[in-house]
Scaffold this active site. Structure first.
Site: not given
Lengths: 380, 380
Positions: B15, B172, B241
């Site tokens: 952040g 990515l 993920k």
């Protein structure tokens, strides 16, 4: 549901594949809430446009018939369809005026995506005007982006309205990824890539000890090269891709600022020697030199690759000695690979690798681009 | 000029880095015709919101002071700024109500990008409501996307309004590339990836013959692992993920449908054994088994990698034996790599590789996401 009116320029392999992709993705796009309404298709000689671009479309049956016709090598002028679509056929001289009229009409209301899948340098005029009229442009054609800086500035004056993923590495997400890096404020300081499937194949085979003459002939027989392989061996196609990447990074350069290494000398150029003579005689004279370079590189533990390098003010395409054990050095066959070095990817590059040629993946890249501009079109 | 009102949730490393990126990219974004107007910042205990979200912003001086405060480990409640910004400080119980009010106000007019850089599972409620109110959501936080299918469906009910590149492989271009492939109608049939920098490092070092216990301790000392390395070794982060990727491909599964291989047995879990005991004693007991697996793989010319595999109904994360000479097998250090097999990339995969961790690249991915939704915001 959102509708994107589409006009396609170019009915070669990529253009036809795009139409096939559009037709076969209907239900998927409906799920995404998007409908691609094809209102016109142009080849190099003529255009077919629906009678009312505000409401009508060339339906799927029509599009498939059109693809069939074009894959037989016929002109759009000879189309006779069993579909009930109302359309006009225009010859080249009227096409441009008609396209501008359509863009003026749709640009301010429901929008228009003009898709350039041609290989022509003559589309740039109409595309600049169309962008100016508030429309979007999607390109697989490299020529418009590699014209003068003046043309380029005009074309990209509304960057959100222009997409061109398939101009570099076919459908590989090269442009999208670079744009993401740039918009995050990260600065790209080096790009190295192998952006020609043909030259990638040639260099890896030559590296295995095969004579260049033999490799080029094999590549031609495999359909990997243009009809005249010198169009690949000249490096001009790679140079155009390098220029597109360099301009994306903000370099204000032209094609003639790029150092291009051709794999054959000027005396073997297409204005001096026939394709047959080049393949039968010319190429043989090049075998020894390239093999010596391969051997020299090998002594250093390196291999030769035909790459583009963009770094600082340097922008060049040609043969480079590279470590065997690098993404570029390991490259086999006709895959493309791009290494991007930036602030975030400083020691190890961001690497994008995969099939960088073929009508299928090129058209897929174009279609993804069209879907990607959907937010610029109003809800119906 | 287009303005994007932004509220940031989470003032940890990512952040804060995002705020730094926003501040340092001002002139670049101005050139792109975009201004990011930060109207609120929340940490786990409180929120700071400008007095008038329709017109005011937390200016750059304020944001940098706020970053300084948070990097010293202080709470937002203690902020005393020399900037002239008018703002309210709210405690947690009032924050949610305030955020919903802001979303209701801005969602129907100038839009709002709610950015989740927290690691909390408690943001999902407010995010679902905010999307419903016509606002956009950008996430680096994996938790909201790995909750129940019901939550997930609600969250992605307006797919254009949600971006989450940095949930997988940090900055990515994994999600962007997958979305491009899917929107072109291409079908992805296999994804294999190494999506943990920590486990990538561990497996390649263990492959070099070093004992697991030593490698994990070294990784911890290098700052590659969580404070309790078991948080990495459990595979749970990789599983999240994998779930995000699988759901993107349309699989309707939950975290508990994923087969997860943990690198340590349950008897060494954090509810049984302290971190110190695990590092000093537990790990030693695991060395022999993993070394035997390494040696066995080596006999087949293979190496061990901790990967996620998504293929058909299969979705699992764990150790796999892979050819030394594949993109995954060649992986060294803490890079991530993802291989995508699809219709267009059927024999050779599309490969994306590079740094898949770090506040810098994660925040860059978030910022690129925010810029990517600019077309959803009206011109001023």
């Amino acid at each position: 549901m959102k509708t994107i009116p589409v006009v396609l320029m170019g009915c070669g392999g990529v253009g036809r594949q795009l139409l096939h992709h559009i037709v076969s993705s209907r239900s998927l796009h409906a799920k995404l809430g998007v409908h691609l309404r094809v209102v016109g298709v142009c080849d190099s000689k003529s255009s077919i446009v629906v009678s009312d671009v505000l409401s009508m479309e060339l339906d799927d049956k029509f599009l498939l018939e059109l693809c069939q016709l074009k894959s037989n090598g016929s002109s759009l002028l000879t189309l006779s369809t069993t579909s009930g679509v109302e359309y006009q056929v225009l010859t080249n001289s009227d096409s441009t005026t008609k396209l501008i009229d359509i863009a003026a009409l749709l640009g301010k209301s429901m929008g228009l995506a003009l898709v350039d899948c041609s290989a022509s340098s003559e589309t740039i005029g109409v595309m600049k005007q169309v962008v100016d009229l508030g429309c979007c442009v999607v390109m697989a054609n490299k020529k418009p982006l590699t014209s003068t800086m003046e043309d380029y500035d005009k074309l990209v004056s509304h960057p959100r309205r222009i997409r061109h993923e398939s101009t570099v590495g076919a459908g590989l997400p090269v442009i999208a990824s670079l744009n993401r890096i740039l918009s995050s404020g990260d600065s790209v300081h080096r790009i190295v890539g192998s952006l020609s499937g043909t030259l990638g194949y040639v260099m890896s085979e030559v590296g295995d000890g095969k004579p260049l003459s033999q490799v080029v002939k094999a590549a031609k027989n495999l359909g990997y090269t243009e009809p005249d392989p010198r169009d690949d061996l000249s490096g001009m196609d790679v140079a155009r891709k390098a220029l597109i990447l360099a301009r994306l990074l903000g370099r204000r350069i032209n094609l003639d600022s790029i150092k291009i290494e051709s794999l054959y000398p000027e005396v073997m150029g297409s204005n001096v020697m026939s394709v047959e003579d080049f393949l039968d005689d010319g190429l043989l004279l090049l075998d020894k030199d390239i093999q010596e370079r391969v051997n020299k590189a090998s002594l250093n533990g390196n291999v030769l690759r035909y790459v583009c390098v963009i770094e600082g003010s340097r922008c060049e395409v040609g043969i480079q000695e590279l470590p065997k054990d690098s993404p570029l050095g390991r490259l086999r066959g006709s895959d493309n690979v791009l290494e991007i070095y930036s602030g975030c990817y400083s020691e190890q590059p961001l690497v994008i690798q995969g099939a960088g040629a073929g009508n299928d993946t090129t058209a897929a890249g174009v279609l993804a681009d069209i879907l990607d501009i959907q937010d610029l079109f109003p809800e119906k």
